[in-house]
Scaffold this active site. Structure first.
Site, PDB file in Angstrom:
ATOM      1  CD  GLU A  14      -8.723   4.740  -1.490  1.00 34.57           C
ATOM      2  OE1 GLU A  14      -9.648   4.523  -0.705  1.00 34.57           O
ATOM      3  OE2 GLU A  14      -7.734   5.435  -1.162  1.00 34.57           O
ATOM      4  CG  HIS A  29      -8.885  -1.185   4.372  1.00 34.64           C
ATOM      5  ND1 HIS A  29      -8.709  -1.176   2.997  1.00 34.64           N
ATOM      6  CD2 HIS A  29      -8.444   0.007   4.812  1.00 34.64           C
ATOM      7  CE1 HIS A  29      -8.175  -0.031   2.645  1.00 34.64           C
ATOM      8  NE2 HIS A  29      -7.996   0.717   3.715  1.00 34.64           N
ATOM      9  CG  ASP A  30     -11.233   2.272   3.625  1.00 34.61           C
ATOM     10  OD1 ASP A  30     -10.738   2.246   4.762  1.00 34.61           O
ATOM     11  OD2 ASP A  30     -10.610   2.664   2.618  1.00 34.61           O
ATOM     12  CG  ASP A  76      -4.287   5.645   1.024  1.00 32.70           C
ATOM     13  OD1 ASP A  76      -5.195   4.843   1.242  1.00 32.70           O
ATOM     14  OD2 ASP A  76      -4.144   6.711   1.675  1.00 32.70           O
ATOM     15  CG  ASP A  90      -2.262   0.509   1.030  1.00 33.38           C
ATOM     16  OD1 ASP A  90      -2.360   1.591   0.423  1.00 33.38           O
ATOM     17  OD2 ASP A  90      -3.230  -0.133   1.460  1.00 33.38           O
TER      18      ASP A  90
HETATM   19  C1  GLC Z   1      -7.762   5.446   2.039  1.00 28.76           C
HETATM   20  C2  GLC Z   1      -7.644   4.200   2.874  1.00 28.76           C
HETATM   21  C3  GLC Z   1      -8.254   4.453   4.213  1.00 28.76           C
HETATM   22  C4  GLC Z   1      -7.486   5.572   4.863  1.00 28.76           C
HETATM   23  C5  GLC Z   1      -7.430   6.808   3.975  1.00 28.76           C
HETATM   24  C6  GLC Z   1      -6.370   7.753   4.456  1.00 28.76           C
HETATM   25  O1  GLC Z   1      -9.071   5.764   1.753  1.00 28.76           O
HETATM   26  O2  GLC Z   1      -8.205   3.116   2.206  1.00 28.76           O
HETATM   27  O3  GLC Z   1      -8.262   3.319   5.034  1.00 28.76           O
HETATM   28  O4  GLC Z   1      -8.090   5.922   6.090  1.00 28.76           O
HETATM   29  O5  GLC Z   1      -7.091   6.495   2.651  1.00 28.76           O
HETATM   30  O6  GLC Z   1      -5.099   7.232   4.233  1.00 28.76           O
END
Ligand code: GLC
Length: 555
Positions: free
Chosen positions: A252, A326-327, A210, A108
């Site tokens: 993402e 995970h979100d 991310d 990540d």
């Molecule tokens: C992304 C991650 C999340 C995190 C955010 C800040 O959305 O998937 O878990 O809290 O970024 O890094």
């Protein structure tokens, strides 16, 4: 080797087209030393399990040194492993043990922001002329002494915090402990690229990036996503790091549209392999309250979104396919029926997703049908977003019961309860006390049990992952939707030359009588099913609750 796809355009074959990715959230996967926190040796000890499932790649959520304000998405040293997760030697061993099983590890990459404990930020905040000042985004207060503008943090409240040392505000689009890096500074970019190369040289197979759509932000214009230099930076990153290597990169991008996805993942763009887009997720959210208030499930809307993306990236770009991460809440709880039709609906969801065009991502525990967590009190939650929202919503007058109801449906901790390995205490996750409670259904929903039952969700996933490797039509076939307005069934076909795959799936907890379009009435070979196999698609079908079936035909 190029393959001819039906409209005669040529699509290069990439290894990641037929790959399946499995996401591990290290904190919650497997604890090897009994401190209640999952760790890297724990992951290594479960590689045989993942190999049996058939996956090709593991995406590891952050393992770096971090104060863990956001469970590792706040990094204080990009080149060190968090001690609770293990050591760099443990990581190298994981990479080599995984490679021995034909599995690659992707990391990540969290470079929109760092932790406030990162040495760059500790320097940056010291004086306004510190050499690291421009590594972050500092602004003078507005005339009234308040924040420079109205940008808001995704975790609630203003995206600016005043730092008393210099009397200026710094930007944090997430928690105040996650200051945003200043990507306009070439020194920042050079540091990030050097760090990426350092990990690539250790033998990793790629990166999940991310909130990568944020890095082109222009703060003074309050532009966060899709800033004017976003794609320049990604092309620069590609050229400076992974461009010459055959790795998997996935961004993402909550803001992605089919148009921007073609910029990110277009074959000649030299940016990323694919992006996660979230339109099928947000399509189910309330217009005002977002995920904290769900709308009644709308299958026609969901199909429209999937169809739109399948068609938009049919000949260029590539889709990443997922229900959960995970979100997000657990897929079977969100889109299926975790109580009445647990096994049937989990298998149906997997079938629908894995037979689409794109690279499927399985989130840990999804393959055994792990469900949302029935928390009863705010003390049981650990997630910073949920805890912040709780504070804000209490101030706004929501009742504690209402908040818990919403958080149990949508909160991020649903996905973060420990992996359920067996019926042993704490689901076999840890011999100590887990950092977050195990879902009490571990007694029946667990990997050990799933692996010994031929008809389990786990075995269904295993079949789907293997089917993708066996049938090019699943990887490259053209997508065509059918019955798009039907409120209960998801029907689509895929076609590659003379081979056609017909997928019929019900999202209904009741029986559905279906009149099938004549073009789909066919005989063939049933390759996956969750009730009884049938080698025919009949003109009139009665689908059982959450039934899914896929038939391969040769015209
Ligand atoms: C992304 C991650 C999340 C995190 C955010 C800040 O959305 O998937 O878990 O809290 O970024 O890094």
């Amino acid at each position: 080797m190029p393959v001819v796809v039906p409209d005669n355009t040529v699509q290069d074959i990439k290894w990641w087209h037929s790959a399946t990715v499995y996401q591990v959230y290290p904190r919650s996967f497997c604890d090897s030393d009994g401190d209640g926190i999952g760790d890297i040796p724990g992951i290594t000890s479960r590689l045989d399990y993942l190999q049996q499932l058939g996956i090709d790649i593991i995406w590891l959520s952050p393992i770096y040194q971090s104060p863990m304000d956001d469970n590792g998405y706040d990094i204080s040293d990009y080149r060190a492993v968090a001690p609770e997760f293990g050591t760099l030697e443990d990581f190298d061993r994981l990479v080599s043990e995984a490679r021995a099983r034909g599995i690659g590890i992707i990391l990540d990459l969290v470079v929109n922001h760092t932790s406030d404990e990162h040495p760059w930020f500790l320097q940056s905040r010291q004086t306004a002329d510190n050499p690291f000042r421009d590594f972050y985004i500092w602004r003078k207060p507005a005339d009234d002494g308040g924040p420079p503008n109205d940008l808001q943090s995704s975790f609630g409240g203003p995206a600016w915090s005043l730092d008393p040392t210099t009397g200026e505000y710094y930007l944090h689009l997430f928690s105040r402990r996650q200051p945003d890096l200043n990507w306009e500074n070439p020194k920042v970019r050079a540091e990030v690229y050097a760090m990426m190369n350092w990990w690539l040289d250790r033998g990793i197979a790629g990166f999940r990036m991310d909130v990568i759509d944020y890095i082109g932000k222009q703060v003074d214009r309050q532009v966060v996503t899709d800033g004017p230099h976003l794609h320049d930076y990604l092309q620069e990153m590609n050229a400076s790091t992974f461009g010459g290597r055959d790795i998997l990169t996935v961004g993402e991008t909550w803001s992605a549209t089919p148009g921007s996805a073609l910029l990110y993942s277009g074959r000649d763009r030299k940016e990323l392999c694919m992006v996660f887009q979230f339109e099928h997720v947000t399509q189910q959210w309330d217009a005002v309250h977002g995920k904290w208030r769900s709308k009644p499930f709308d299958l026609a809307g969901l199909k429209t979104v999937f169809g739109k993306w399948q068609l938009a990236l049919a000949n260029d770009g590539w889709n990443a396919l997922f229900w959960g991460n995970h979100d997000l809440p657990r897929a079977v709880s969100r889109y299926g029926d975790a109580t009445g039709y647990h096994s049937q609906s989990a298998k149906m969801l997997a079938t629908v997703l894995h037979l689409l065009k794109g690279t499927p991502f399985v989130y840990q525990g999804e393959e055994i049908g792990m469900t949302n967590m029935p928390f009863t009190s705010i003390d049981q939650y650990r997630d910073i977003e949920t805890l912040n929202m709780h504070r804000l919503q209490m101030e706004a007058g929501l009742s504690p019961e209402e908040f818990i109801r919403g958080a149990n449906e949508s909160g991020r901790d649903n996905a973060r309860t420990p992996m359920q390995w067996s019926a042993a205490p704490h689901g076999g996750f840890s011999s100590g006390t887990p950092w977050i409670e195990v879902n009490p259904n571990y007694v029946t929903v667990n990997a050990e049990r799933a692996m010994t039952n031929d008809a389990s969700i786990w075995n269904h996933y295993r079949k789907l992952i293997a089917l993708r490797k066996a049938h090019p039509v699943i990887v490259y076939g053209d997508y065509q939707p059918w019955l798009d307005q039907h409120p209960d069934v998801f029907v689509y076909t895929r076609r590659l030359e003379e081979v056609r795959l017909i997928v019929v799936a019900s999202f209904s907890p009741g029986q559905v009588r279906l009149t099938v379009p004549t073009e789909l009435v066919a005989e063939g070979k049933c390759i996956i099913w969750n009730y009884d196999p049938s080698d025919k698609i009949e003109a009139e079908m009665v689908l059982e609750p959450y039934e899914a079936i896929a038939l391969l035909t040769v015209a």
